[in-house]
Design an enzyme around this catalytic site. Structure first.
Site, short mmCIF file in Angstrom:
data_model
loop_
_atom_site.label_atom_id
_atom_site.label_comp_id
_atom_site.label_asym_id
_atom_site.label_seq_id
_atom_site.Cartn_x
_atom_site.Cartn_y
_atom_site.Cartn_z
N LYS B 80 0.85 -1.20 0.00
CA LYS B 80 0.00 0.00 0.00
C LYS B 80 0.88 1.25 0.00
O LYS B 80 1.87 1.30 0.73
CB LYS B 80 -0.90 -0.03 1.25
CG LYS B 80 -1.96 1.06 1.31
CD LYS B 80 -2.79 0.90 2.58
CE LYS B 80 -3.92 1.92 2.68
NZ LYS B 80 -4.71 1.76 3.91
N SER B 155 -9.68 1.81 3.03
CA SER B 155 -8.82 2.52 2.12
C SER B 155 -7.78 1.66 1.39
O SER B 155 -7.23 2.11 0.40
CB SER B 155 -8.08 3.62 2.89
OG SER B 155 -7.19 3.04 3.82
N SER B 179 -9.81 -0.49 7.23
CA SER B 179 -9.21 -0.29 5.90
C SER B 179 -8.49 -1.50 5.31
O SER B 179 -8.13 -1.48 4.14
CB SER B 179 -8.24 0.89 5.92
OG SER B 179 -8.95 2.11 5.84
#
Lengths: 93, 493
Positions: B80, B155, B179
């Site tokens: 990420k 996210s 997330s």
């Protein structure tokens, strides 16, 4: 209820420039969000301590020994402006 | 031609193929780079694919396989883009960090690099990890591989979509209010948020420091445990990190005899859509078939967790994001007239709408006159949420919940109303507030879209969660290969 002047004041505290249309939208959105958040007010919280940390650890220290830190050139590498090995910023207003 | 199916291959199998010499690390990396070439134009999971790194490093692993034979050597991973990687830009999907080149590497990433995992690239996210659909990225919108018209969640939507679409063997994400688990659920994969402090946050660009945790997104529970083994541990650079009381074990359970699982009545009372509820109930029945005992429990402060979270997380974010001011790194506005003008315009131009909204809520909640009513009260509510869990875990081993109230929703359907997006995290936020470990595993489909089953445990119960999830996964038999349909193109009857 939060108004446009409150939003302008908070934006100033946050060092955040908002355009007029953003201020209007933010005022309405923050009003809705805060009214949802106000639900917390229903609870009787007498005598309940606030959470400071979720795990049972406190006062984590390390040995006070000098060690290498980031070299100056590396620390300055991403700076938008540099002069004399320092971060360069505009003058104070 | 390796003949590998990236939509179904697990790290467990890939590792065996590598060790047995049936596939090389270069072939394995190429399998994923080929899949990226094939589907990335539609999925858009990556902000940056590190082609050269993947090719070069996988070749090195092959050449030095004997010397490098670490447990993860040659297994390709996606990271990420809110974890800093030395020499590879790290953007947080924000304009304010568009060209930021880190000068160090996050501890969790360093740990997998040291194990010779091959990095495929940096994945898309909601800007600064603030969002539940990955639509708040400043650069691109990621699609859900099950239905390209829907969101992958957020996210960590880029990491989840990359794994689901076979563009990565596995991935690292971060979870502040759901997330990792929410996008894992929406994309039909496994995602785990470890106990707060289990994984170092050093180098994870901070959103809400008391809630943030890094964790794995994988195609199986076994893979989740394998990756978790290699990222946990106390790190002198993160004073909130702790050593796990026992090592993470690779799960092998097939039965759940005697395991007590609590089902909180509050969550099932409202807001869970029927298709999700049906899959959840079936999975609860499977727990019992495997020998577990399911009992109804109560978490009475459930409805106050979301309001408390939406004070605590923005308050911490408003402080953490104060560092983005145009001085030391990142974007700086053109021709500022003075220092204050530079701060205000840099931040006004550099941050997107959701980040501004959270900074404003947080600053307001921390400002003089409002602190006690908002921040102070939220931290008290946090104590009540934690006590709910403590009371529940006196009677049960784990708690089961749907991961999300709905399956993946249409892109654009919730962006106009921030609150409609915030409620996506209603089932995941309590574990963050209490610092507890939690996993989401796929438990079936509703209208062709994946449904996530969530297990929450007491602090440091990672092994119990992984064993339980592993047994359930075997009983469910979910096929992780997504359909790549696009419901926008289908004729309505």
């Amino acid at each position: 209820m939060i108004g446009e002047d409150d939003v302008r004041y908070v934006a100033k505290l946050a060092r955040l420039r908002l355009e007029q249309d953003e201020i209007a939208r933010m005022t309405s959105e923050l009003g809705k969000i805060l009214s949802h958040i106000d639900k917390m007010g229903e609870l009787d919280t007498t005598g309940v301590p606030p959470t400071a940390h979720v795990l049972d650890v406190a006062n984590v220290t390390r040995a006070d020994k000098p060690s290498e830190s980031l070299p100056r050139a590396e620390a300055l590498r991403n700076a938008p402006a540099v002069s004399d090995d320092c971060f360069r910023v505009p003058k104070m207003g | 031609m390796s003949g590998l199916d990236p939509l179904r291959l697990t790290a467990k199998v890939a590792k065996r193929l590598l060790v047995d010499g049936e596939v090389s690390a270069a072939e394995l990396a190429k399998t994923y780079l080929d899949q990226i070439a094939a589907v990335e134009p539609r999925v858009k999971a990556y902000i940056r694919v590190t082609y050269d790194n993947a090719a070069k490093y996988s070749t090195k692993v092959d050449r030095e396989m004997q010397a490098l034979r670490g447990p993860l050597a040659g297994l390709p991973i996606a990271i990420k883009d809110n974890m800093v990687t030395e020499g590879v830009t790290t953007t947080c999907a924000s304009r304010i960090l568009r060209d930021y080149m880190p000068v160090y590497t996050a501890t969790a990433v360093r740990q997998v690099w040291d194990d010779h995992v091959v990095m495929l690239g940096k994945t898309n996210l909601d800007e600064f990890a603030m969002g539940s659909s990955t639509e708040n990225s400043s650069f691109q919108t990621t699609a859900n591989p099950w239905d390209l018209a829907t969101v992958p969640g957020g996210s960590s939507g880029g990491s989840a979509a990359a794994v689901a679409a076979g563009e990565a063997l596995w991935a690292l994400g971060s979870d502040t209010g759901g997330s990792i688990r929410q996008p894992a659920a929406l994309c039909g994969i496994v995602g785990m948020k470890p106990t707060y402090g289990a994984v170092s946050r050093y180098g994870l660009i901070a959103f809400a420091s008391s809630l943030d945790q890094i964790g794995p997104l994988t195609r199986s529970v076994y893979d989740c445990a394998l990756l978790l083994q290699h990222i946990v541990g106390r790190d002198p650079r993160d004073a909130t990190s702790v050593a796990l009381p026992e090592p993470v074990k690779l799960p092998d359970a097939e039965r759940l005899d005697g395991l007590r699982v609590g089902i909180p009545a509050e969550y099932l009372a409202a807001g869970i859509e029927p298709g999700v509820r049906a899959r959840f109930d079936e999975t609860v029945a499977r727990v019992e078939e495997l020998g577990g005992i399911c009992v109804e429990i109560s978490l009475p402060h459930t409805e106050y967790a979301l309001p408390a979270y939406y004070i605590i997380a923005p308050a911490e974010a408003s402080a953490n994001l104060a560092r983005f001011d145009g001085v030391r790194y990142g974007y700086r506005c053109e021709d500022p007239v003075d220092l204050l003008d530079m701060y205000e315009r840099t931040r006004g131009e550099g941050f997107g709408p959701e980040v501004k909204r959270r900074i404003m809520i947080g600053t307001y909640a921390l400002s003089a006159g409002y602190y006690d009513a908002y921040y102070g009260r939220a931290q008290v509510v946090r104590t009540l949420v934690r006590r709910d869990f403590e009371r529940a875990f006196a009677g049960v081993d784990l708690i089961a919940l749907p991961t999300t109230p709905t399956v993946a929703f249409r892109a654009g359907s919730r962006t106009a109303d921030p609150l409609s997006m915030y409620v996506c995290d209603i089932c995941t936020i309590p574990a963050n507030l209490a610092g507890l470990p939690a996993i989401s595993i796929p438990c079936g489909l509703s209208d062709g879209l994946p449904v996530g089953f969530q297990l929450i445990g007491p602090a440091f119960s990672e092994n119990r969660i992984l064993q339980t999830a592993h047994a359930l996964e075997g009983a469910i038999g979910f096929d992780t290969a997504p359909a790549f349909r696009d419901s926008r193109l289908e004729v309505r009857q």
